[in-house]
Design a protein around this motif. Sequence first.
Motif, mmCIF file in Angstrom:
data_model
loop_
_atom_site.group_PDB
_atom_site.id
_atom_site.type_symbol
_atom_site.label_atom_id
_atom_site.label_comp_id
_atom_site.label_asym_id
_atom_site.label_seq_id
_atom_site.Cartn_x
_atom_site.Cartn_y
_atom_site.Cartn_z
ATOM 1 N N HIS A 89 48.947 39.480 36.947
ATOM 2 C CA HIS A 89 47.741 39.653 37.767
ATOM 3 C C HIS A 89 47.528 41.121 38.106
ATOM 4 O O HIS A 89 46.411 41.634 38.049
ATOM 5 C CB HIS A 89 47.872 38.839 39.042
ATOM 6 N N ARG A 95 41.854 29.798 35.904
ATOM 7 C CA ARG A 95 42.558 31.077 35.917
ATOM 8 C C ARG A 95 41.982 31.832 37.115
ATOM 9 O O ARG A 95 41.040 32.622 36.979
ATOM 10 C CB ARG A 95 42.360 31.821 34.600
ATOM 11 N N GLU A 118 38.651 38.392 40.174
ATOM 12 C CA GLU A 118 38.254 39.694 39.648
ATOM 13 C C GLU A 118 36.736 39.765 39.482
ATOM 14 O O GLU A 118 36.105 40.786 39.792
ATOM 15 C CB GLU A 118 38.949 39.958 38.309
ATOM 16 N N GLU A 148 53.937 36.158 36.958
ATOM 17 C CA GLU A 148 52.543 35.925 37.312
ATOM 18 C C GLU A 148 52.001 37.082 38.122
ATOM 19 O O GLU A 148 50.880 37.540 37.933
ATOM 20 C CB GLU A 148 52.421 34.622 38.090
ATOM 21 N N ARG A 196 46.297 43.058 35.074
ATOM 22 C CA ARG A 196 44.902 42.743 34.756
ATOM 23 C C ARG A 196 43.950 43.455 35.726
ATOM 24 O O ARG A 196 42.897 43.939 35.344
ATOM 25 C CB ARG A 196 44.690 41.234 34.834
ATOM 26 N N ARG A 197 44.343 43.539 36.987
ATOM 27 C CA ARG A 197 43.484 44.188 37.976
ATOM 28 C C ARG A 197 43.446 45.704 37.790
ATOM 29 O O ARG A 197 42.410 46.335 37.972
ATOM 30 C CB ARG A 197 43.988 43.843 39.382
ATOM 31 N N GLU A 217 42.822 34.208 38.926
ATOM 32 C CA GLU A 217 42.797 35.668 38.996
ATOM 33 C C GLU A 217 41.535 36.222 38.333
ATOM 34 O O GLU A 217 40.996 37.249 38.754
ATOM 35 C CB GLU A 217 44.061 36.260 38.351
#
Length: 417
Positions: free
Chosen positions: A10, A210, A216, A6, A13-14, A212
């Motif tokens: 994350h 979700r 974001e 996880e 994705r960032r 995250e």
Amino acid sequence: MSETAETTDHLLRRLAPQVVGVLTRRFGDFDGAEDAVQEALLAAATQWPQEGVPGSPRGWLIQVASRRMIEQVRNEQARRRREQLVARQVPDDRQTAPASDSEDASGRDDTLLLLFLCCHPALSPASAIALTLRSVAGLSTAEIAHAFLVPEATMGQRISRAKQRIKASGIPFRMPAQDERADRLAAVLQVLYLIFNEGYTSTAGPDLQRVELSREAIRLARAVHATLPDDSEVAGLLALMLLDHARSAARTGPDGELIPLDRQDRSRWDGEAVAEGIALITRALPRGPLGPYQVQAAIAAVHDEARTAEATDWPQILALYGVLERVAPGPVVTLNRAVAAAMVHGPDAGLALLATVESDPRLAGDHRLYVARAHLLEMAGDRAGAAANYREAASRTASLPERHYLTLRAARAAGAP
């Protein structure tokens, strides 16, 4: 999914939009940069869980993606002209394999530039949203296709055409000038709100939220607000996100089950986020011009200020939905106003208002219509009708927590004495 997985997911994705931004700025090729970063992300997803996250994950991704991009340039004859240009532009030491932990020299975060690039007026709103969700938010093509209710292949083609359009237009990778920003701002805000909503209530899958993605979207909204601090709609959107996100911890139970607003433990709400959201919307509303995000933030603030569900100021919420319907009319707004009307004037008033939008093709197949009708019928004492509509709503949502919750509500309505 393990905690490590996880965390890696994350983190990737960032970092993805930041790395795309660096490569686009360095090589001047958004399409190629996006492809190269996808390969680097795949390599990271494979290696990091086994070998550990590098000391500078952003630098690692930049270097790996840079190598991928240079390899693409060198290996494709059709791109030989660009290879020669890249060779002239990029110092020799960057074309070799640098240390994997070395960071980009500039240290810049180009995510905001990437956001405005993806929302360029050369693209249709639908294409801009899809491209941003793919390149900035990191959603998969399948996830975006589901959000838009189109086949994955269709969405893949739409994203590909959008990238080609940007490439053909020669759009420079820079922050738009002051007179250009207003044209793109509406699309930027719409995209950010879509990203937030996908995180707040996932359209499909086993998890209701979700988080995250919501975080974001808030991070990007903060960046836009820092750039345009006097824009009241930017402030309104950031306030709306904060006020909604403040309830995240209380929206699910220990097993991930959905907990509706009126049954949430309000002590678990994020008080700092509520205070920040209320302060933002309080400052924005007098500045105007009034827009839909400000009105929605005001509605969210009324909910968040109520100490208990019973203390909710429904007459004020109903009045605000009336304002919202004048500012940004639509069937979903009317649907929500119908629920507020029922809380103030009784279920018959809500059902009468709901009837005015039931045939709207924009709501065809939307489970929210059946949820609202079920709720109002239950308030009116029509348990059989409520149960049938809850079942219908459950069959139309792809979110498993929502489906379970609606199925339970249907059973409760059908079995109630």
